[in-house]
Design an enzyme around this catalytic site. Structure first.
Site, PDB file in Angstrom:
ATOM      1  N   HIS A  46      -8.174   2.415  19.927  1.00 35.66           N
ATOM      2  CA  HIS A  46      -7.529   1.248  20.519  1.00 35.66           C
ATOM      3  C   HIS A  46      -8.123   0.913  21.825  1.00 35.66           C
ATOM      4  O   HIS A  46      -8.213  -0.513  22.041  1.00 35.66           O
ATOM      5  CB  HIS A  46      -5.924   1.792  20.698  1.00 35.66           C
ATOM      6  CG  HIS A  46      -5.417   1.926  19.199  1.00 35.66           C
ATOM      7  ND1 HIS A  46      -4.480   3.284  19.024  1.00 35.66           N
ATOM      8  CD2 HIS A  46      -5.594   1.111  18.088  1.00 35.66           C
ATOM      9  CE1 HIS A  46      -4.256   2.968  17.937  1.00 35.66           C
ATOM     10  NE2 HIS A  46      -4.750   1.913  17.126  1.00 35.66           N
ATOM     11  N   GLY A  85      -2.841 -12.065   7.748  1.00 37.63           N
ATOM     12  CA  GLY A  85      -3.597 -12.290   8.900  1.00 37.63           C
ATOM     13  C   GLY A  85      -4.813 -13.187   8.313  1.00 37.63           C
ATOM     14  O   GLY A  85      -5.167 -14.385   9.001  1.00 37.63           O
ATOM     15  N   PRO A  94      -5.387  -4.724   0.959  1.00 38.47           N
ATOM     16  CA  PRO A  94      -4.973  -5.803   1.319  1.00 38.47           C
ATOM     17  C   PRO A  94      -6.319  -6.340   2.276  1.00 38.47           C
ATOM     18  O   PRO A  94      -6.067  -7.507   2.490  1.00 38.47           O
ATOM     19  CB  PRO A  94      -3.619  -5.444   2.196  1.00 38.47           C
ATOM     20  CG  PRO A  94      -3.630  -4.071   1.938  1.00 38.47           C
ATOM     21  CD  PRO A  94      -4.475  -3.765   0.668  1.00 38.47           C
ATOM     22  N   ASP A 153      -8.173  -5.475  13.339  1.00 37.09           N
ATOM     23  CA  ASP A 153      -7.686  -4.078  13.514  1.00 37.09           C
ATOM     24  C   ASP A 153      -7.333  -3.796  11.990  1.00 37.09           C
ATOM     25  O   ASP A 153      -6.115  -3.620  11.707  1.00 37.09           O
ATOM     26  CB  ASP A 153      -6.864  -3.585  14.399  1.00 37.09           C
ATOM     27  CG  ASP A 153      -6.269  -2.103  14.396  1.00 37.09           C
ATOM     28  OD1 ASP A 153      -7.051  -1.338  13.549  1.00 37.09           O
ATOM     29  OD2 ASP A 153      -5.536  -1.918  15.082  1.00 37.09           O
ATOM     30  N   SER A 154      -8.302  -3.695  10.969  1.00 37.77           N
ATOM     31  CA  SER A 154      -7.870  -3.777   9.745  1.00 37.77           C
ATOM     32  C   SER A 154      -8.073  -2.385   9.199  1.00 37.77           C
ATOM     33  O   SER A 154      -8.366  -1.406   9.648  1.00 37.77           O
ATOM     34  CB  SER A 154      -8.826  -4.645   8.819  1.00 37.77           C
ATOM     35  OG  SER A 154     -10.099  -4.209   9.003  1.00 37.77           O
ATOM     36  N   THR A 155      -7.710  -2.085   7.830  1.00 38.04           N
ATOM     37  CA  THR A 155      -7.782  -0.960   7.278  1.00 38.04           C
ATOM     38  C   THR A 155      -9.303  -1.248   6.487  1.00 38.04           C
ATOM     39  O   THR A 155     -10.019  -1.886   7.025  1.00 38.04           O
ATOM     40  CB  THR A 155      -7.014  -0.886   6.191  1.00 38.04           C
ATOM     41  OG1 THR A 155      -6.939  -1.997   4.996  1.00 38.04           O
ATOM     42  CG2 THR A 155      -5.438  -0.541   6.543  1.00 38.04           C
ATOM     43  N   GLU A 156      -9.896  -0.217   5.544  1.00 40.98           N
ATOM     44  CA  GLU A 156     -10.982  -0.159   5.038  1.00 40.98           C
ATOM     45  C   GLU A 156     -11.071  -1.655   4.153  1.00 40.98           C
ATOM     46  O   GLU A 156     -10.124  -2.083   3.541  1.00 40.98           O
ATOM     47  CB  GLU A 156     -11.360   0.984   4.326  1.00 40.98           C
ATOM     48  CG  GLU A 156     -11.064   2.147   4.973  1.00 40.98           C
ATOM     49  CD  GLU A 156     -12.451   2.675   5.614  1.00 40.98           C
ATOM     50  OE1 GLU A 156     -13.318   2.224   4.840  1.00 40.98           O
ATOM     51  OE2 GLU A 156     -12.557   3.452   6.688  1.00 40.98           O
ATOM     52  N   GLN A 163       0.744  -1.114   0.010  1.00 40.70           N
ATOM     53  CA  GLN A 163       0.182  -0.044  -0.038  1.00 40.70           C
ATOM     54  C   GLN A 163       0.768   1.078   0.111  1.00 40.70           C
ATOM     55  O   GLN A 163       2.119   1.245   0.186  1.00 40.70           O
ATOM     56  CB  GLN A 163      -1.027   0.065   1.188  1.00 40.70           C
ATOM     57  CG  GLN A 163      -0.176  -0.188   2.547  1.00 40.70           C
ATOM     58  CD  GLN A 163      -0.933  -1.131   3.631  1.00 40.70           C
ATOM     59  OE1 GLN A 163      -2.103  -1.121   3.420  1.00 40.70           O
ATOM     60  NE2 GLN A 163      -0.327  -1.442   4.758  1.00 40.70           N
TER      61      GLN A 163
HETATM   62  N1  AG3 Z   1      -7.843   0.851  11.262  1.00 38.97           N
HETATM   63  C1  AG3 Z   1      -9.359   1.347  10.899  1.00 38.97           C
HETATM   64  C2  AG3 Z   1      -9.047   2.732  10.073  1.00 38.97           C
HETATM   65  C3  AG3 Z   1     -10.167   3.077   9.273  1.00 38.97           C
HETATM   66  C4  AG3 Z   1     -10.310   4.423   9.028  1.00 38.97           C
HETATM   67  N2  AG3 Z   1     -10.907   4.793   7.673  1.00 38.97           N
HETATM   68  C5  AG3 Z   1     -10.597   5.850   6.834  1.00 38.97           C
HETATM   69  N3  AG3 Z   1      -9.955   6.649   7.367  1.00 38.97           N
HETATM   70  N4  AG3 Z   1     -11.269   5.947   5.868  1.00 38.97           N
HETATM   71  C6  AG3 Z   1      -7.264   1.878  12.207  1.00 38.97           C
HETATM   72  C7  AG3 Z   1      -5.899   1.381  12.513  1.00 38.97           C
HETATM   73  C8  AG3 Z   1      -5.394   1.713  13.752  1.00 38.97           C
HETATM   74  N5  AG3 Z   1      -4.519   0.771  14.595  1.00 38.97           N
END
Ligand code: AG3
Length: 274
Positions: free
Chosen positions: A62, A138, A162, A155-158, A31
């Protein structure tokens, strides 16, 4: 001259912050990773143009990812964090003395490396001897685990790039298998203003797999709409029936025993999604 960063949260709406400094701007194997200093929220990690965490408001996310499931389980010993390479969830997990081992599986080693460097108060506990850090996929880790964990936190991204496969029903089936017979998991599930269908879909998928499914929210100013959701799937323990004496002393800035329960009280337009 000043420099401003905008995350376009939808095609037509965004959040904009003044940037003092850019520490890192690179394409990793997985990414685009930017680490910047903002005027208002301190250092900030951005992945693929999306705000992941900032020094000022990271504690909300968190704490709420970690403490809600960990207090719901009567004796969490073995914990898995999927994603979360910044280390914020791990820091909170370690506040629970029952946890003997916390495994972090982050796909992108660069997230860990730069978080240690620029977000030390978030990532500082990744070196703790109770923590095992694996730079790995993961999804694959879940697929190869069985009856292992008391609590799993996603604890993922959108759901783009990935992390897309971490929002599919097959992944939740894998999580169920990776959990022990009274295990519980939580996943961040985006916001009800711009992604209501995602919340509905995940909730319905999870409730087909887990006997107890619940949604809770927290206020996170730098995330889209500020109203963030988390979905819990649990085999046995209900987050709404935690005995009061289970809430041991813990240092937090957002989570409280009252909020543990209050976070499940949903606005009508949100509960209508479920
Ligand atoms: N994980 C989720 C963040 C999602 C935010 N989305 C966005 N900005 N469009 C956060 C990881 C923190 N440990």
């Amino acid at each position: 001259m000043s420099i401003w960063f905008t995350e376009k949260q939808t095609e037509n709406f965004g959040i904009t912050m003044k940037i003092n400094k850019t520490y890192v701007s690179e394409q990793t194997e997985f990414q685009k990773l930017d680490m910047v200093e903002t005027e208002e929220f301190g250092n900030m990690l951005i992945l693929d143009g999306m705000v992941m965490t900032t020094q000022k408001d990271e504690f909300v996310y968190h704490e709420m990812v970690a403490h809600v499931p960990l207090f719901t389980h009567p004796n969490p010993k073995h914990v898995l964090v999927v994603g979360g390479g910044d280390g914020g969830v791990i820091r909170e997990v370690l506040k629970h003395p029952s946890v003997e081992k916390a495994v972090l599986v982050e796909i992108d080693g660069k997230v860990i490396e730069y978080s240690k460097q620029y977000l030390p108060e978030i990532a500082g506990d990744l070196e703790n001897p109770r923590v095992e850090v694996k730079v790995d996929d993961g999804f694959m880790h879940i697929a190869t685990s069985e009856n292992e964990y008391d609590v799993i936190m996603v604890d993922s991204t959108e759901p783009v790039g990935p992390a897309a496969k971490l929002f599919e029903k097959g992944f939740y089936e894998g999580i169920s298998k990776a959990l022990k017979e009274d295990g519980i998991f939580v996943a961040q599930t985006d916001n009800p203003w711009f992604t209501p269908e995602l919340i509905s879909q995940v909730f319905s998928d999870v409730s087909e797999i887990f006997p107890i499914t619940r949604l809770y929210t927290a206020n996170i100013p730098t995330y889209p709409s500020g109203l963030w959701t988390f979905t819990i799937g649990s085999k046995k323990h209900d987050p709404l029936e935690v005995p009061a004496d289970r809430f041991h002393e813990i240092e937090t800035k957002y989570w409280t025993p009252q909020l543990h329960t209050a976070a499940f009280a949903l606005p009508k337009f949100v509960s209508d999604l479920l």
